[in-house]
Design an enzyme around this catalytic site. Structure first.
Site, PDB file in Angstrom:
ATOM      1  N   ASP A  35     -51.042  46.416 -48.075  1.00 40.60           N
ATOM      2  CA  ASP A  35     -49.943  45.363 -48.132  1.00 40.60           C
ATOM      3  C   ASP A  35     -50.553  44.068 -47.588  1.00 40.60           C
ATOM      4  OD1 ASP A  35     -48.329  47.253 -49.774  1.00 40.60           O
ATOM      5  OD2 ASP A  35     -46.786  47.515 -47.795  1.00 40.60           O
ATOM      6  N   ASP A  36     -50.248  43.087 -48.101  1.00 42.51           N
ATOM      7  CA  ASP A  36     -50.653  41.924 -47.462  1.00 42.51           C
ATOM      8  C   ASP A  36     -51.987  41.648 -47.160  1.00 42.51           C
ATOM      9  OD1 ASP A  36     -47.683  41.303 -47.310  1.00 42.51           O
ATOM     10  OD2 ASP A  36     -47.471  42.400 -45.680  1.00 42.51           O
ATOM     11  N   CYS A  75     -44.070  45.140 -51.788  1.00 40.95           N
ATOM     12  CA  CYS A  75     -44.812  46.111 -51.919  1.00 40.95           C
ATOM     13  C   CYS A  75     -44.548  47.302 -53.031  1.00 40.95           C
ATOM     14  CB  CYS A  75     -44.747  46.674 -50.463  1.00 40.95           C
ATOM     15  SG  CYS A  75     -43.101  47.153 -49.874  1.00 40.95           S
ATOM     16  N   HIS A 146     -42.682  54.386 -50.013  1.00 41.24           N
ATOM     17  CA  HIS A 146     -41.708  53.460 -50.234  1.00 41.24           C
ATOM     18  C   HIS A 146     -41.237  53.307 -51.783  1.00 41.24           C
ATOM     19  CE1 HIS A 146     -39.983  49.466 -48.549  1.00 41.24           C
ATOM     20  NE2 HIS A 146     -39.147  50.385 -48.488  1.00 41.24           N
TER      21      HIS A 146
END
Length: 204
Positions: A35-36, A75, A146
């Site tokens: 992520d990111d 995400c 998630h």
């Protein structure tokens, strides 16, 4: 007809390389998702600031993609897209779960009300892991999932034979080294074994 585009592409490219070298074994396929991560945050993609020697070695021995785009800036939809080969709107996962606007109301600084997001990746969706298993692969998942708040939607239900750390949360539930489940053991994660006192989550 559903096609696991990413897996097929990886297997085809790696198999072509293996075939050229006279190797008939099925290739290993590893997908790393962070992520990111900025497009130039790894040494193998040109970073002169961040030092990523292990990932650089892996990239040198594998296949790098230099013209690819995430299907979402957050995400859960991105992960669902990679697992299914579908755009977020096709899976119903259009925001991180539960999303910033779970009540369907935008905050004062938000100019748009987002489409309602699904709170899990549906079991009816065929994932890369399920396709890989059909082809005789062993499947393993580690890290952030998630993609479902209930255990019925966690990695083991989506084709992964081994799951280390993947569950409902998108991040550790606590902030410090205590029983709240922070970045240090005890992690308070039902799919992750606790380590010795003071152990850091990334090391686990």
């Amino acid at each position: 007809m559903w096609k696991p585009v990413l897996l097929l592409l990886l297997v085809a490219l790696t198999a072509a390389r293996a075939g050229a070298q006279g190797n008939t074994r099925a290739p290993n396929v590893i997908v790393l998702l962070a992520d990111d991560l900025g497009w130039k945050d790894l040494g193998c993609y040109g970073s002169s600031f961040y030092e990523t020697p292990n990932l650089d070695r892996l990239a040198a021995a594998g296949t790098r993609f230099t013209q690819a785009y995430a299907t979402s800036p957050v995400c859960s939809p991105t992960r669902a897209s990679i697992l299914t080969g579908k755009y977020p709107v096709r899976t119903g996962v259009t925001d991180w779960i539960r999303g910033r606007q779970e009540a369907g109301v935008a905050r004062p600084f938000e100019k748009l009300v987002a489409q309602q997001t699904a709170y899990q990746l549906a079991l009816e969706e065929k994932t890369l892991a399920e396709t890989a298993r059909e082809q005789g692969y062993q499947t393993f998942f580690a890290g952030k999932w998630h993609l479902g708040e209930e255990e019925a939607y966690w990695p083991a239900a989506q084709g992964f034979q081994v799951n280390k750390g993947g569950w409902s949360n998108g991040a550790p539930t606590g902030r410090i080294n205590d029983s709240t489940g922070g970045f240090f053991t005890p992690y308070a994660n039902p799919t992750l074994t606790d380590g010795p006192a003071g152990e850091y989550l990334t090391d686990r």
